[in-house]
Design a protein around this motif. Structure first.
Motif, PDB file in Angstrom:
ATOM      1  N   SER A  54       0.835  -1.201   0.000  1.00  0.00           N
ATOM      2  CA  SER A  54       0.000   0.000   0.000  1.00  0.00           C
ATOM      3  C   SER A  54       0.869   1.250   0.000  1.00  0.00           C
ATOM      4  CB  SER A  54      -0.939   0.002   1.209  1.00  0.00           C
ATOM      5  OG  SER A  54      -0.226   0.231   2.416  1.00  0.00           O
ATOM      6  N   GLU A  55       1.980   1.215   0.740  1.00  0.00           N
ATOM      7  CA  GLU A  55       2.908   2.351   0.763  1.00  0.00           C
ATOM      8  C   GLU A  55       3.553   2.533  -0.607  1.00  0.00           C
ATOM      9  OE1 GLU A  55       5.656   1.413   3.816  1.00  0.00           O
ATOM     10  OE2 GLU A  55       4.245   1.764   5.472  1.00  0.00           O
ATOM     11  N   LEU A  56       3.938   1.424  -1.207  1.00  0.00           N
ATOM     12  CA  LEU A  56       4.622   1.475  -2.500  1.00  0.00           C
ATOM     13  C   LEU A  56       3.679   1.942  -3.608  1.00  0.00           C
ATOM     14  CD1 LEU A  56       7.355   0.828  -3.853  1.00  0.00           C
ATOM     15  CD2 LEU A  56       6.520  -1.501  -4.228  1.00  0.00           C
ATOM     16  N   TYR A  57       2.413   1.563  -3.532  1.00  0.00           N
ATOM     17  CA  TYR A  57       1.446   1.903  -4.580  1.00  0.00           C
ATOM     18  C   TYR A  57       0.694   3.197  -4.287  1.00  0.00           C
ATOM     19  CZ  TYR A  57       2.122  -2.950  -6.100  1.00  0.00           C
ATOM     20  OH  TYR A  57       2.661  -4.140  -6.533  1.00  0.00           O
ATOM     21  N   LEU A  58       1.003   3.832  -3.163  1.00  0.00           N
ATOM     22  CA  LEU A  58       0.333   5.077  -2.764  1.00  0.00           C
ATOM     23  C   LEU A  58      -1.179   4.895  -2.702  1.00  0.00           C
ATOM     24  CD1 LEU A  58       2.347   7.743  -4.783  1.00  0.00           C
ATOM     25  CD2 LEU A  58       2.718   6.985  -2.439  1.00  0.00           C
ATOM     26  N   ARG A  59      -1.572   3.780  -2.100  1.00  0.00           N
ATOM     27  CA  ARG A  59      -2.991   3.481  -1.892  1.00  0.00           C
ATOM     28  C   ARG A  59      -3.147   3.024  -0.451  1.00  0.00           C
ATOM     29  NH1 ARG A  59      -5.405   2.111  -6.954  1.00  0.00           N
ATOM     30  NH2 ARG A  59      -7.333   1.728  -5.832  1.00  0.00           N
ATOM     31  N   ALA A  98       0.867  10.816  -9.051  1.00  0.00           N
ATOM     32  CA  ALA A  98       0.281   9.742  -8.247  1.00  0.00           C
ATOM     33  C   ALA A  98       0.335  10.085  -6.764  1.00  0.00           C
ATOM     34  CB  ALA A  98       1.027   8.436  -8.510  1.00  0.00           C
ATOM     35  N   ARG A  99       1.434  10.675  -6.332  1.00  0.00           N
ATOM     36  CA  ARG A  99       1.573  11.036  -4.922  1.00  0.00           C
ATOM     37  C   ARG A  99       0.575  12.125  -4.535  1.00  0.00           C
ATOM     38  NH1 ARG A  99       4.333  14.962  -2.398  1.00  0.00           N
ATOM     39  NH2 ARG A  99       4.756  14.635  -0.175  1.00  0.00           N
ATOM     40  N   CYS A 100       0.400  13.112  -5.408  1.00  0.00           N
ATOM     41  CA  CYS A 100      -0.554  14.180  -5.122  1.00  0.00           C
ATOM     42  C   CYS A 100      -1.977  13.645  -5.041  1.00  0.00           C
ATOM     43  CB  CYS A 100      -0.461  15.270  -6.180  1.00  0.00           C
ATOM     44  SG  CYS A 100       0.980  16.344  -6.021  1.00  0.00           S
ATOM     45  N   VAL A 101      -2.335  12.767  -5.963  1.00  0.00           N
ATOM     46  CA  VAL A 101      -3.676  12.179  -5.945  1.00  0.00           C
ATOM     47  C   VAL A 101      -3.877  11.375  -4.669  1.00  0.00           C
ATOM     48  CG1 VAL A 101      -5.174  10.476  -7.060  1.00  0.00           C
ATOM     49  CG2 VAL A 101      -3.954  12.164  -8.442  1.00  0.00           C
ATOM     50  N   HIS A 102      -2.827  10.660  -4.259  1.00  0.00           N
ATOM     51  CA  HIS A 102      -2.898   9.886  -3.018  1.00  0.00           C
ATOM     52  C   HIS A 102      -3.107  10.806  -1.819  1.00  0.00           C
ATOM     53  CE1 HIS A 102      -2.163   6.748  -0.116  1.00  0.00           C
ATOM     54  NE2 HIS A 102      -1.111   7.390   0.378  1.00  0.00           N
ATOM     55  N   TYR A 361       9.072  23.584  -1.838  1.00  0.00           N
ATOM     56  CA  TYR A 361       7.887  24.438  -1.793  1.00  0.00           C
ATOM     57  C   TYR A 361       6.823  24.033  -2.802  1.00  0.00           C
ATOM     58  CZ  TYR A 361      11.006  27.570   0.795  1.00  0.00           C
ATOM     59  OH  TYR A 361      11.874  28.101   1.710  1.00  0.00           O
ATOM     60  N   TRP A 362       7.099  23.088  -3.680  1.00  0.00           N
ATOM     61  CA  TRP A 362       6.183  22.756  -4.768  1.00  0.00           C
ATOM     62  C   TRP A 362       4.800  22.355  -4.266  1.00  0.00           C
ATOM     63  CZ3 TRP A 362       9.412  19.364  -8.681  1.00  0.00           C
ATOM     64  CH2 TRP A 362      10.434  20.169  -9.232  1.00  0.00           C
ATOM     65  N   ASP A 363       4.765  21.490  -3.249  1.00  0.00           N
ATOM     66  CA  ASP A 363       3.480  20.977  -2.761  1.00  0.00           C
ATOM     67  C   ASP A 363       3.186  21.470  -1.350  1.00  0.00           C
ATOM     68  OD1 ASP A 363       5.471  19.598  -1.495  1.00  0.00           O
ATOM     69  OD2 ASP A 363       4.695  17.594  -1.924  1.00  0.00           O
ATOM     70  N   LYS A 393       5.014   9.298   6.135  1.00  0.00           N
ATOM     71  CA  LYS A 393       5.820   8.842   5.007  1.00  0.00           C
ATOM     72  C   LYS A 393       5.358   9.500   3.715  1.00  0.00           C
ATOM     73  CE  LYS A 393       6.672   4.329   7.148  1.00  0.00           C
ATOM     74  NZ  LYS A 393       6.440   2.864   7.052  1.00  0.00           N
ATOM     75  N   THR A 394       4.046   9.580   3.526  1.00  0.00           N
ATOM     76  CA  THR A 394       3.520  10.223   2.326  1.00  0.00           C
ATOM     77  C   THR A 394       3.799  11.717   2.330  1.00  0.00           C
ATOM     78  OG1 THR A 394       1.755   8.576   2.289  1.00  0.00           O
ATOM     79  CG2 THR A 394       1.458  10.511   0.910  1.00  0.00           C
ATOM     80  N   LEU A 395       3.780  12.317   3.527  1.00  0.00           N
ATOM     81  CA  LEU A 395       4.018  13.753   3.656  1.00  0.00           C
ATOM     82  C   LEU A 395       5.504  14.105   3.622  1.00  0.00           C
ATOM     83  CD1 LEU A 395       1.435  14.523   6.472  1.00  0.00           C
ATOM     84  CD2 LEU A 395       1.334  15.361   4.125  1.00  0.00           C
ATOM     85  N   ARG A 396       6.355  13.096   3.647  1.00  0.00           N
ATOM     86  CA  ARG A 396       7.805  13.296   3.688  1.00  0.00           C
ATOM     87  C   ARG A 396       8.214  14.112   4.917  1.00  0.00           C
ATOM     88  NH1 ARG A 396       7.227  14.957  -1.728  1.00  0.00           N
ATOM     89  NH2 ARG A 396       8.028  17.007  -1.155  1.00  0.00           N
TER      90      ARG A 396
END
Length: 412
Positions: A54-59, A98-102, A361-363, A393-396
């Protein structure tokens, strides 16, 4: 859910991310055949493996295990790739989109947990499809004026257009996009409304792209996906969005006031007619400005661009659209763009609009919204420590850092 259905979903999620079975196997420390068996449903998936996948697929795990996926929630990425063939071929673009959509999906989930009212975004302007370039421009400018009135910002420059759009219930972010693509507008039941712009462009151009995509959110809500690129720039709805962006960022009244502050923009000759109380007639009072004093130069245009946070070129074309300069003067100002850039650099103002933003700063707006929701959900005990660490992790963001901030909010 049986193993075959879960395997099919895992294969679909892997395809969406553009990963090979070998790449996934390497990440999980498994042989490739194990991934083949998982996707075929002939091998069970452990809890740890499912979490890693799920982490790898951003789901989210919940998304992968949902018993009855809704028809309208088909993966937005597949829809995007159908609308804009070629986006999926660039690994950086595919990864960031994909990361943004997640992140948007995570945001919707967190808002649901918090009982937040469903995002509806700004009002949708019911405007007919333009039939001519002139009609498209008129519609765009009128809509921009209406939206400024609705937001109560008058003729003032917009300090942070991405933040303004985010405040209207739209997810916003910068991502890596192909050179010919300036931005994307997405509308999907699983994420709501989202705007992504090309982060490789200079800050002034990015601001214009945000405003352009905001026009699609306001005027073209019936469509699910809008891609703004060099391939479709001649379409009337794109011309309308460009006109909206120009008027939204550089309102007519604001440009007029700025030129007056520069002692520019007045006609070289004004013929005043004043009523004469004594005779009941009129008094003629012609007035001439000093020779060449009203000519708009490269430095005037550069200062105007800086004031409104747009590119030098965007400011030139806005002046021409408002009839402050002629076709010949427009060409002359464009030819002197390098002097305008140099002028702003000398005054340490070029960085505000002329350079590319740093990647961190991009996101910024999107990460800020999700982090805020995550901390608030933890404070209300709607999510666990493990969920906070998963979101970090998704938010870095360091897991310890996000958890520490969440704990601090809970202890208040």
């Amino acid at each position: 859910m049986d193993a075959r259905e879960l395997g099919s979903r895992l294969r679909s999620a892997r395809d969406t991310r553009g990963l090979s079975q070998q790449a996934v196997a390497t990440e999980l420390g498994l042989p490739r055949t194990a991934i083949t068996q998982l996707e075929a449903g002939s091998r069970s998936v452990s809890t740890l493996e499912l979490t890693r996948l799920s982490e790898l697929y951003l789901r989210s795990v919940a998304d992968l295990l949902r018993e009855e996926p809704r028809e309208e929630d088909r993966d937005v990425l597949f829809a995007l790739h159908r609308a804009a063939p070629g986006l999926e071929t660039d690994p950086a673009t595919r990864e960031q989109v994909a990361r943004c959509v997640h992140l948007c999906r995570e945001g919707v989930t967190l808002e649901s947990l918090l009982g937040t009212e469903l995002r509806s975004g700004p009002p949708s302007y019911q405007i007919r499809t333009p039939r001519s370039p002139g009609g498209a421009v008129a519609q765009g400018e009128e809509a921009a004026e209406q939206e400024r009135r609705r937001l109560g910002i008058g003729n003032a420059p917009i300090a942070d257009v991405s933040e303004l759009i985010a405040s209207q219930g739209i997810w916003v972010s910068g991502v890596t996009l192909p050179d010919g693509v300036s931005g994307l507008f997405l509308r999907h039941p699983s994420i709501g409304l989202a705007i992504l712009v090309n982060s490789s462009h200079a800050k002034g151009r990015k601001r214009f792209s945000y405003a352009h995509e905001y026009a699609h959110a306001l005027l073209d809500r019936n469509g699910n996906i809008s891609v703004s690129s060099t391939n479709n720039s001649s379409e009337l709805v794109e011309k309308r969005a460009n006109a909206f962006a120009a008027a939204f960022l550089m309102p007519r009244g604001g440009v007029r006031a700025s030129l007056r502050n520069l002692d520019k923009g007045l006609p070289t000759r004004q013929d005043h007619a004043i009523f004469d109380a004594a005779s009941g007639g009129r008094i003629e009072a012609p007035q001439r400005a000093p020779a060449r004093s009203q000519r708009i130069t490269y430095k005037d245009n550069a200062l105007l661009a800086h004031h409104f946070g747009v590119s030098y070129q965007a400011a030139v074309y806005r002046l021409k659209s408002l009839r402050y300069i002629s076709d010949r003067e427009c060409g002359g100002l464009l030819h002197q763009e390098r002097f305008g850039r140099k002028y702003l650099k000398v005054l340490s103002m070029f960085a505000d609009v002329g350079i590319r933003e740093k990647q961190r700063y991009w996101d910024r707006e999107l990460r800020n919204e999700i982090a805020h929701l995550a901390i608030e959900a933890y404070r209300r005990e709607e999510i666990s420590r493990g969920r906070v660490l998963e979101l970090s992790k998704t938010l870095r963001i360091s897991g310890d850092t996000l958890l520490n901030l969440a704990e601090a909010a809970r202890s208040e």
